[in-house]
Motif scaffolding. Sequence first.
Motif, PDB file in Angstrom:
ATOM      1  N   GLN A 117       0.766  -1.279   0.117  1.00  0.00           N
ATOM      2  CA  GLN A 117      -0.050  -0.093  -0.069  1.00  0.00           C
ATOM      3  C   GLN A 117       0.933   1.269  -0.028  1.00  0.00           C
ATOM      4  O   GLN A 117       0.303   2.158  -0.319  1.00  0.00           O
ATOM      5  CB  GLN A 117      -0.895   0.161   1.123  1.00  0.00           C
ATOM      6  CG  GLN A 117      -2.110  -1.248   1.357  1.00  0.00           C
ATOM      7  CD  GLN A 117      -2.743  -1.232   0.267  1.00  0.00           C
ATOM      8  OE1 GLN A 117      -3.542  -0.314  -0.284  1.00  0.00           O
ATOM      9  NE2 GLN A 117      -2.744  -2.242  -0.524  1.00  0.00           N
ATOM     10  N   GLY A 118       2.131   1.166   0.443  1.00  0.00           N
ATOM     11  CA  GLY A 118       2.938   2.511   0.713  1.00  0.00           C
ATOM     12  C   GLY A 118       4.199   1.899   0.674  1.00  0.00           C
ATOM     13  O   GLY A 118       4.683   0.956   0.371  1.00  0.00           O
ATOM     14  N   TYR A 119       5.159   2.909   1.179  1.00  0.00           N
ATOM     15  CA  TYR A 119       6.451   2.663   1.008  1.00  0.00           C
ATOM     16  C   TYR A 119       7.029   3.634   2.327  1.00  0.00           C
ATOM     17  O   TYR A 119       6.529   4.642   2.852  1.00  0.00           O
ATOM     18  CB  TYR A 119       7.331   2.993  -0.243  1.00  0.00           C
ATOM     19  CG  TYR A 119       7.234   4.404  -0.744  1.00  0.00           C
ATOM     20  CD1 TYR A 119       8.133   5.271  -0.325  1.00  0.00           C
ATOM     21  CD2 TYR A 119       6.156   4.474  -1.802  1.00  0.00           C
ATOM     22  CE1 TYR A 119       7.883   6.716  -0.841  1.00  0.00           C
ATOM     23  CE2 TYR A 119       6.057   5.816  -2.002  1.00  0.00           C
ATOM     24  CZ  TYR A 119       7.010   6.907  -2.025  1.00  0.00           C
ATOM     25  OH  TYR A 119       6.779   8.086  -2.400  1.00  0.00           O
ATOM     26  N   VAL A 120       8.272   3.290   2.928  1.00  0.00           N
ATOM     27  CA  VAL A 120       8.992   4.006   3.837  1.00  0.00           C
ATOM     28  C   VAL A 120      10.417   4.602   3.122  1.00  0.00           C
ATOM     29  O   VAL A 120      11.010   3.692   2.220  1.00  0.00           O
ATOM     30  CB  VAL A 120       9.276   3.352   5.069  1.00  0.00           C
ATOM     31  CG1 VAL A 120      10.275   4.161   6.013  1.00  0.00           C
ATOM     32  CG2 VAL A 120       7.930   2.887   5.794  1.00  0.00           C
ATOM     33  N   LEU A 121      10.574   5.883   3.250  1.00  0.00           N
ATOM     34  CA  LEU A 121      11.644   6.565   2.557  1.00  0.00           C
ATOM     35  C   LEU A 121      12.341   7.265   3.599  1.00  0.00           C
ATOM     36  O   LEU A 121      12.127   7.864   4.467  1.00  0.00           O
ATOM     37  CB  LEU A 121      11.240   7.600   1.565  1.00  0.00           C
ATOM     38  CG  LEU A 121      12.283   8.475   0.983  1.00  0.00           C
ATOM     39  CD1 LEU A 121      11.942   8.659  -0.699  1.00  0.00           C
ATOM     40  CD2 LEU A 121      12.331   9.792   1.552  1.00  0.00           C
ATOM     41  N   SER A 122      13.675   7.098   3.488  1.00  0.00           N
ATOM     42  CA  SER A 122      14.745   7.759   4.744  1.00  0.00           C
ATOM     43  C   SER A 122      15.701   8.683   3.909  1.00  0.00           C
ATOM     44  O   SER A 122      16.235   8.478   2.692  1.00  0.00           O
ATOM     45  CB  SER A 122      15.344   6.602   5.415  1.00  0.00           C
ATOM     46  OG  SER A 122      16.442   5.968   4.419  1.00  0.00           O
ATOM     47  N   SER A 123      16.273   9.499   4.765  1.00  0.00           N
ATOM     48  CA  SER A 123      17.238  10.400   4.116  1.00  0.00           C
ATOM     49  C   SER A 123      18.363  10.586   4.826  1.00  0.00           C
ATOM     50  O   SER A 123      18.594   9.897   5.970  1.00  0.00           O
ATOM     51  CB  SER A 123      16.547  12.089   4.123  1.00  0.00           C
ATOM     52  OG  SER A 123      16.502  12.674   5.404  1.00  0.00           O
ATOM     53  N   ILE A 124      19.404  11.428   4.322  1.00  0.00           N
ATOM     54  CA  ILE A 124      20.764  11.420   5.067  1.00  0.00           C
ATOM     55  C   ILE A 124      20.603  12.415   6.199  1.00  0.00           C
ATOM     56  O   ILE A 124      21.522  12.323   7.071  1.00  0.00           O
ATOM     57  CB  ILE A 124      21.533  12.161   3.843  1.00  0.00           C
ATOM     58  CG1 ILE A 124      21.346  13.435   3.437  1.00  0.00           C
ATOM     59  CG2 ILE A 124      21.948  11.011   2.809  1.00  0.00           C
ATOM     60  CD1 ILE A 124      22.404  14.114   2.868  1.00  0.00           C
ATOM     61  N   GLU A 125      19.399  12.861   6.484  1.00  0.00           N
ATOM     62  CA  GLU A 125      19.351  14.054   7.762  1.00  0.00           C
ATOM     63  C   GLU A 125      18.473  13.459   8.745  1.00  0.00           C
ATOM     64  O   GLU A 125      17.457  14.152   9.195  1.00  0.00           O
ATOM     65  CB  GLU A 125      18.812  15.235   6.787  1.00  0.00           C
ATOM     66  CG  GLU A 125      18.609  16.448   7.904  1.00  0.00           C
ATOM     67  CD  GLU A 125      17.446  16.906   8.110  1.00  0.00           C
ATOM     68  OE1 GLU A 125      17.298  17.697   9.117  1.00  0.00           O
ATOM     69  OE2 GLU A 125      16.527  16.290   7.609  1.00  0.00           O
ATOM     70  N   GLY A 126      18.505  12.100   9.264  1.00  0.00           N
ATOM     71  CA  GLY A 126      17.808  11.725  10.340  1.00  0.00           C
ATOM     72  C   GLY A 126      16.462  11.798  10.070  1.00  0.00           C
ATOM     73  O   GLY A 126      15.880  11.997  11.220  1.00  0.00           O
ATOM     74  N   ARG A 127      15.750  11.470   9.035  1.00  0.00           N
ATOM     75  CA  ARG A 127      14.471  11.430   9.034  1.00  0.00           C
ATOM     76  C   ARG A 127      13.860  10.258   8.113  1.00  0.00           C
ATOM     77  O   ARG A 127      14.587   9.875   7.202  1.00  0.00           O
ATOM     78  CB  ARG A 127      14.051  12.805   8.344  1.00  0.00           C
ATOM     79  CG  ARG A 127      13.546  14.157   9.031  1.00  0.00           C
ATOM     80  CD  ARG A 127      12.920  15.102   8.389  1.00  0.00           C
ATOM     81  NE  ARG A 127      11.683  15.263   8.926  1.00  0.00           N
ATOM     82  CZ  ARG A 127      11.547  16.278   9.849  1.00  0.00           C
ATOM     83  NH1 ARG A 127      12.543  16.533  10.526  1.00  0.00           N
ATOM     84  NH2 ARG A 127      10.208  16.280  10.170  1.00  0.00           N
ATOM     85  N   VAL A 128      12.677   9.997   8.609  1.00  0.00           N
ATOM     86  CA  VAL A 128      11.876   8.909   7.717  1.00  0.00           C
ATOM     87  C   VAL A 128      10.468   9.440   7.248  1.00  0.00           C
ATOM     88  O   VAL A 128       9.950  10.147   8.048  1.00  0.00           O
ATOM     89  CB  VAL A 128      12.002   7.812   8.559  1.00  0.00           C
ATOM     90  CG1 VAL A 128      10.908   6.715   7.966  1.00  0.00           C
ATOM     91  CG2 VAL A 128      13.375   7.040   8.655  1.00  0.00           C
ATOM     92  N   ALA A 129      10.074   9.089   6.146  1.00  0.00           N
ATOM     93  CA  ALA A 129       8.677   9.599   5.759  1.00  0.00           C
ATOM     94  C   ALA A 129       8.028   8.155   5.631  1.00  0.00           C
ATOM     95  O   ALA A 129       8.347   7.299   4.955  1.00  0.00           O
ATOM     96  CB  ALA A 129       8.931  10.324   4.465  1.00  0.00           C
TER      97      ALA A 129
END
Length: 342
Positions: free
Chosen positions: A193-205
Amino acid sequence: MSMVTSEYKLNQGPEDGITAVKFSPSTAHFLLVSSWDCTVRLYDVVANTMRMKYQHTAPVLDCAFYDPTHAWSGDLDTNLKMHDLNTDQDTIVGKHDAAIRCVEHCPEVNVMVTGSWDRSVRLWDPRAPCNAGTFTQPDRVYTMSVAGDRLIVGTAGRRVLVWDLRNMGYVQQRRESSLKFQTRCIRAFPNKQGYVLSSIEGRVAVEYLDPSVEVQKKKYAFKCHRLKDVVEQVYPVNAISFHSVHNTFATGGSDGFVNIWDPFNKKRLCQFHRYPTSIASLAFNSDGGLIAIAASYMHEMGDISHPEDAAYIRQVTDAETKPNAPSASPRRWPDADKTAAD
């Protein structure tokens, strides 16, 4: 080896940085590990033995199982290799025009998919094996995940593209990451149904594929992998892996920590002890009883001396990975927000 210890280091580990750990989708105790030492290794993690290793001519940036007896892997030298784990035979299937960063299998469409720094995704027919199409992306491919018959691609420039693997004639969705900094990892929910995305700046969406306004209202982002000292230190979130049974997920960061999150109640379920160096890759096995953790320096601070690269196997329990029953008013995550302001 008895499984009394809840965690142990894999014997005969890679001799350089670990790029990926991937469990077999059908055999819960077989694990592939790719490395900058130009090898892909196959482990029986329950016996803690390396069953075999095969060589590339350059560092291997990703690997994946096609089926229980075939591994695919892509390297910095642009080569895509298929290896028969029974006969120990190699086949060079094809090439990209630059390093192959991602290798995934889509069982629903029975294709292998590779993503490259040459700004393309290529599909491969594993039965031939041969190239089955090249599809231009807007920028270098950094991460990919398969969600049923859809492919989610994260590129440089914070772009996210959703493709239908049955009809690659057009892009189904073009998105921009809701996080302000470079995308590091994307993984699809097991329920597709969706996905999880992470960044180099200590965050997750946490994102949803259904473009309807109602569903898009549910997306949110949160801060993690940050250490408060005198000043808050912010670390890249390098790795995400979903628990196959509970739909919870683990994140691994350059702070050396692994966290397990309950996305439904917006809570952290647990945090493991701190590992000696950055978490480069994570993988739950098919029954959700084990997690492979690659603790491997990712050159965030340049070429300095660092702890040895190692892969660990940890037994996980339902207490660590199962969502709690939702409370009447779930406690929100720190700074969980609809977008990723700040």
